[in-house]
Design a protein around this motif. Structure first.
Motif, PDB file in Angstrom:
ATOM      1  N   GLY A  22       0.490  -1.158  -0.692  1.00 37.92           N
ATOM      2  CA  GLY A  22       0.140   0.073   0.221  1.00 37.92           C
ATOM      3  C   GLY A  22       0.703   1.109  -0.175  1.00 37.92           C
ATOM      4  N   PHE A  24       2.667   3.164   2.101  1.00 39.97           N
ATOM      5  CA  PHE A  24       3.782   3.003   2.850  1.00 39.97           C
ATOM      6  C   PHE A  24       5.049   2.229   1.511  1.00 39.97           C
ATOM      7  CE2 PHE A  24       7.153   2.605   6.380  1.00 39.97           C
ATOM      8  CZ  PHE A  24       7.293   4.061   5.877  1.00 39.97           C
ATOM      9  N   SER A  43       0.695  -8.917  -1.884  1.00 37.41           N
ATOM     10  CA  SER A  43      -0.546  -7.451  -0.752  1.00 37.41           C
ATOM     11  C   SER A  43      -1.691  -8.618  -1.141  1.00 37.41           C
ATOM     12  CB  SER A  43      -0.475  -6.118  -2.004  1.00 37.41           C
ATOM     13  OG  SER A  43      -0.483  -5.151  -0.639  1.00 37.41           O
ATOM     14  N   ARG A  44      -2.547  -7.544  -0.585  1.00 38.90           N
ATOM     15  CA  ARG A  44      -4.022  -8.118  -0.810  1.00 38.90           C
ATOM     16  C   ARG A  44      -4.867  -7.492  -2.348  1.00 38.90           C
ATOM     17  NH1 ARG A  44      -8.395  -5.454   3.284  1.00 38.90           N
ATOM     18  NH2 ARG A  44      -7.268  -3.276   2.077  1.00 38.90           N
ATOM     19  N   THR A  45      -4.343  -6.694  -2.614  1.00 36.96           N
ATOM     20  CA  THR A  45      -4.612  -5.718  -3.563  1.00 36.96           C
ATOM     21  C   THR A  45      -3.670  -6.752  -4.740  1.00 36.96           C
ATOM     22  OG1 THR A  45      -5.642  -4.155  -2.582  1.00 36.96           O
ATOM     23  CG2 THR A  45      -4.935  -3.615  -4.982  1.00 36.96           C
ATOM     24  N   TYR A  47      -1.266  -5.706  -7.555  1.00 42.05           N
ATOM     25  CA  TYR A  47      -0.274  -4.416  -7.215  1.00 42.05           C
ATOM     26  C   TYR A  47       0.442  -4.568  -8.682  1.00 42.05           C
ATOM     27  CZ  TYR A  47      -1.916  -1.945  -3.168  1.00 42.05           C
ATOM     28  OH  TYR A  47      -2.646  -1.128  -2.458  1.00 42.05           O
ATOM     29  N   THR A  77       2.533  -3.556   6.005  1.00 41.20           N
ATOM     30  CA  THR A  77       0.218  -4.531   6.617  1.00 41.20           C
ATOM     31  C   THR A  77      -0.181  -3.140   7.211  1.00 41.20           C
ATOM     32  OG1 THR A  77       0.328  -5.878   7.889  1.00 41.20           O
ATOM     33  CG2 THR A  77       0.920  -6.492   5.871  1.00 41.20           C
ATOM     34  N   SER A  78      -0.983  -2.877   7.229  1.00 41.31           N
ATOM     35  CA  SER A  78      -1.593  -1.840   8.536  1.00 41.31           C
ATOM     36  C   SER A  78      -1.951  -2.977   9.889  1.00 41.31           C
ATOM     37  CB  SER A  78      -3.583  -1.756   8.232  1.00 41.31           C
ATOM     38  OG  SER A  78      -4.192  -3.043   7.969  1.00 41.31           O
ATOM     39  N   VAL A 103       7.260  -2.583   9.985  1.00 45.03           N
ATOM     40  CA  VAL A 103       7.251  -1.470   9.802  1.00 45.03           C
ATOM     41  C   VAL A 103       6.169  -0.455  11.107  1.00 45.03           C
ATOM     42  CG1 VAL A 103       8.403  -1.186   7.398  1.00 45.03           C
ATOM     43  CG2 VAL A 103       6.441  -0.889   8.058  1.00 45.03           C
ATOM     44  N   SER A 105       3.807   0.975  13.221  1.00 43.62           N
ATOM     45  CA  SER A 105       3.529   2.495  13.790  1.00 43.62           C
ATOM     46  C   SER A 105       3.596   2.058  15.500  1.00 43.62           C
ATOM     47  CB  SER A 105       2.682   3.467  13.801  1.00 43.62           C
ATOM     48  OG  SER A 105       2.848   3.528  12.294  1.00 43.62           O
ATOM     49  N   SER A 227      -4.469   6.218   6.839  1.00 43.77           N
ATOM     50  CA  SER A 227      -5.600   5.375   6.859  1.00 43.77           C
ATOM     51  C   SER A 227      -6.750   5.399   8.126  1.00 43.77           C
ATOM     52  CB  SER A 227      -5.696   4.103   6.588  1.00 43.77           C
ATOM     53  OG  SER A 227      -4.554   3.954   6.567  1.00 43.77           O
TER      54      SER A 227
HETATM   55  N1  LIG Z   1       2.447   6.224   6.401  1.00 47.16           N
HETATM   56  C1  LIG Z   1       3.335   6.249   6.185  1.00 47.16           C
HETATM   57  O1  LIG Z   1       3.289   7.642   6.844  1.00 47.16           O
HETATM   58  C2  LIG Z   1       3.471   5.448   7.884  1.00 47.16           C
HETATM   59  C3  LIG Z   1       4.815   5.511   8.719  1.00 47.16           C
HETATM   60  C4  LIG Z   1       5.493   4.250   8.965  1.00 47.16           C
HETATM   61  C5  LIG Z   1       4.827   3.246   9.785  1.00 47.16           C
HETATM   62  N2  LIG Z   1       3.835   3.320   8.697  1.00 47.16           N
HETATM   63  C6  LIG Z   1       3.600   1.474   9.218  1.00 47.16           C
HETATM   64  O2  LIG Z   1       3.178   1.413   7.724  1.00 47.16           O
HETATM   65  C7  LIG Z   1       1.677   0.529   7.871  1.00 47.16           C
HETATM   66  C8  LIG Z   1       1.085   0.398   6.119  1.00 47.16           C
HETATM   67  O3  LIG Z   1       1.042   1.725   6.466  1.00 47.16           O
HETATM   68  P1  LIG Z   1       0.049   2.149   5.153  1.00 47.16           P
HETATM   69  O4  LIG Z   1       0.582   4.017   5.001  1.00 47.16           O
HETATM   70  O5  LIG Z   1       0.227   1.788   4.171  1.00 47.16           O
HETATM   71  O6  LIG Z   1      -1.357   2.132   5.458  1.00 47.16           O
HETATM   72  P2  LIG Z   1      -2.225   1.278   6.552  1.00 47.16           P
HETATM   73  O7  LIG Z   1      -4.027   1.474   5.897  1.00 47.16           O
HETATM   74  O8  LIG Z   1      -1.648   1.520   7.562  1.00 47.16           O
HETATM   75  O9  LIG Z   1      -2.083   0.356   5.935  1.00 47.16           O
HETATM   76  C9  LIG Z   1      -2.301  -0.266   4.348  1.00 47.16           C
HETATM   77  C10 LIG Z   1      -1.187  -1.514   4.407  1.00 47.16           C
HETATM   78  O10 LIG Z   1      -2.305  -2.766   5.045  1.00 47.16           O
HETATM   79  C11 LIG Z   1      -2.738  -3.535   3.615  1.00 47.16           C
HETATM   80  N3  LIG Z   1      -4.312  -4.141   4.657  1.00 47.16           N
HETATM   81  C12 LIG Z   1      -5.010  -3.447   5.079  1.00 47.16           C
HETATM   82  N4  LIG Z   1      -6.199  -4.479   5.688  1.00 47.16           N
HETATM   83  C13 LIG Z   1      -5.863  -5.914   5.006  1.00 47.16           C
HETATM   84  C14 LIG Z   1      -6.288  -7.002   5.299  1.00 47.16           C
HETATM   85  N5  LIG Z   1      -7.933  -7.559   5.519  1.00 47.16           N
HETATM   86  N6  LIG Z   1      -5.401  -8.146   4.859  1.00 47.16           N
HETATM   87  C15 LIG Z   1      -4.469  -7.384   4.238  1.00 47.16           C
HETATM   88  N7  LIG Z   1      -3.929  -6.880   3.565  1.00 47.16           N
HETATM   89  C16 LIG Z   1      -4.086  -5.738   4.331  1.00 47.16           C
HETATM   90  C17 LIG Z   1      -3.294  -3.272   2.340  1.00 47.16           C
HETATM   91  O11 LIG Z   1      -3.024  -3.856   1.229  1.00 47.16           O
HETATM   92  P3  LIG Z   1      -3.564  -3.480  -0.132  1.00 47.16           P
HETATM   93  O12 LIG Z   1      -2.880  -2.395  -0.205  1.00 47.16           O
HETATM   94  O13 LIG Z   1      -3.031  -4.580  -0.990  1.00 47.16           O
HETATM   95  O14 LIG Z   1      -5.402  -3.283   0.476  1.00 47.16           O
HETATM   96  C18 LIG Z   1      -1.523  -2.213   2.669  1.00 47.16           C
HETATM   97  O15 LIG Z   1      -1.223  -2.845   1.866  1.00 47.16           O
HETATM   98  C19 LIG Z   1       1.389   0.550   8.813  1.00 47.16           C
HETATM   99  O16 LIG Z   1       1.821  -0.689  10.072  1.00 47.16           O
HETATM  100  C20 LIG Z   1       1.320   1.840   9.612  1.00 47.16           C
HETATM  101  O17 LIG Z   1       1.974   1.408  10.870  1.00 47.16           O
HETATM  102  C21 LIG Z   1       3.178   4.173   8.262  1.00 47.16           C
END
Ligand SMILES: NC(=O)c1ccc[n+]([C@@H]2O[C@H](COP(=O)([O-])OP(=O)(O)OC[C@H]3O[C@@H](n4cnc5c(N)ncnc54)[C@H](OP(=O)(O)O)[C@@H]3O)[C@@H](O)[C@H]2O)c1
Length: 272
Positions: A22, A24, A43-45, A47, A77-78, A103, A105, A227
């Motif tokens: 996704g 990140f 990934s689930r989606t 890409y 993943t989330s 990674v 949070s 998100s």
């Molecule tokens: N965004 C930031 O600034 C940031 C900074 C540091 C750390 N992080 C960490 O990085 C991770 C990803 O963050 P993000 O910003 O990309 O948004 P997010 O909404 O926390 O996570 C999105 C990701 O989770 C996957 N996902 C969600 N629900 C799922 C399910 N039921 N089964 C399988 N996969 C699932 C999504 O896969 P699909 O895309 O395939 O649907 C996508 O890859 C998180 O753990 C977050 O805490 C984020």
């Protein structure tokens, strides 16, 4: 906690497999590709097309992804889907000892799940890059990168992986997952909560913005780019967040009471 500064030792190419491609995951992948690492993703989606453009091999089947002999499997993943997703992975498909890094949070939760689920021969590195696609848009220099070497035997792979962030100039912070969660609850979680409250209030730019108010608008805008899954994960999977939310509520009530007291004093004076 220990801090180390940037270093420029030579780059070793790693085979990195990203789980959860996704927002990140894609953001991290771009810098890793730029550094010359070989990337794959699942990934689930689907890409596939995006990955084709980036030069990343995309696997629809997790089995084939795990069989691909990555040096590092990086879980992006989330927070809320992490445990279920990891437990559903056919880990018996791994062909050799692998470094698993995450990674998320929050940190105690993935550490516990990784220790519980992974084969004994897999190494575990829990990390939290304290930046995202917005704050890291123009590079990662001087941005904090937290990590906890939970179970490391292959020092070389772990150090080569950390080198990715060192090379970009991140401030490398080694600390325990528990220490991270305690600090993050009183800093990152509160920041996101205030941003979400400001969004609920629908604050908008005016013709007479103060600098302080502009900061609040920026905070609201940047928080709302993440998100709700991410935000709620900061609460649900960090045991310290509940107390911080209560502190916030208490502080709000105290301020409200102070204002009410002052209002009463002024009204009393007005009636004299
Ligand atoms: N965004 C930031 O600034 C940031 C900074 C540091 C750390 N992080 C960490 O990085 C991770 C990803 O963050 P993000 O910003 O990309 O948004 P997010 O909404 O926390 O996570 C999105 C990701 O989770 C996957 N996902 C969600 N629900 C799922 C399910 N039921 N089964 C399988 N996969 C699932 C999504 O896969 P699909 O895309 O395939 O649907 C996508 O890859 C998180 O753990 C977050 O805490 C984020």
């Amino acid at each position: 906690m220990s801090v180390s500064s940037s270093s420029s030792s030579p780059l070793t190419n790693l085979k990195i497999g990203i789980v959860g491609f996704g927002n990140f995951g894609q953001f991290l992948a771009k810098t890793m590709i730029k550094q010359g690492h070989t990337l794959s993703a699942t990934s689930r989606t689907d890409y596939s097309e995006l990955c084709l453009n980036l030069g990343v091999s995309f696997f629809r089947e997790v089995e084939a992804f795990l069989e691909a002999e990555n040096d590092v499997i990086l879980i992006c993943t989330s927070i809320l889907s992490f445990s279920e997703f990891l437990k559903s992975m056919p880990l018996h498909c791994l062909k050799r000892p692998t470094l698993f890094a995450d990674v998320l949070s929050v940190k105690e939760h993935p550490r516990e799940v990784l220790q519980q689920v992974l084969p004994e021969e897999s190494d575990i590195l829990c990390t939290h890059p304290m930046f995202g696609p917005e704050s890291g848009e123009n590079g990662w220099k001087d941005l904090p990168f937290m990590y906890d070497r939970v179970r490391i035997r292959n020092e070389v792979t772990c150090s080569n992986f950390l080198q990715i962030f060192k090379r970009e100039g991140c401030i490398m912070l080694e600390m325990s997952c528990e220490e991270h969660d305690k600090i993050a609850a009183s800093s990152q979680f509160i920041t996101h909560t205030i941003g979400r409250i400001l969004s609920e209030m629908e604050i908008k730019s005016t013709s007479i913005n103060t600098k302080g108010f502009e900061t609040l608008i920026q905070l609201k805008d940047s928080t709302m780019k993440d998100s709700f899954d991410l935000y709620s994960g900061l609460f649900v999977r960090n045991k310290f967040s509940k107390r911080e939310l209560e502190n916030l509520e208490l502080a709000f009530k105290k301020i409200k009471q102070k204002l009410q007291d002052r209002m009463n004093e002024v009204e009393d004076l007005d009636t004299i």
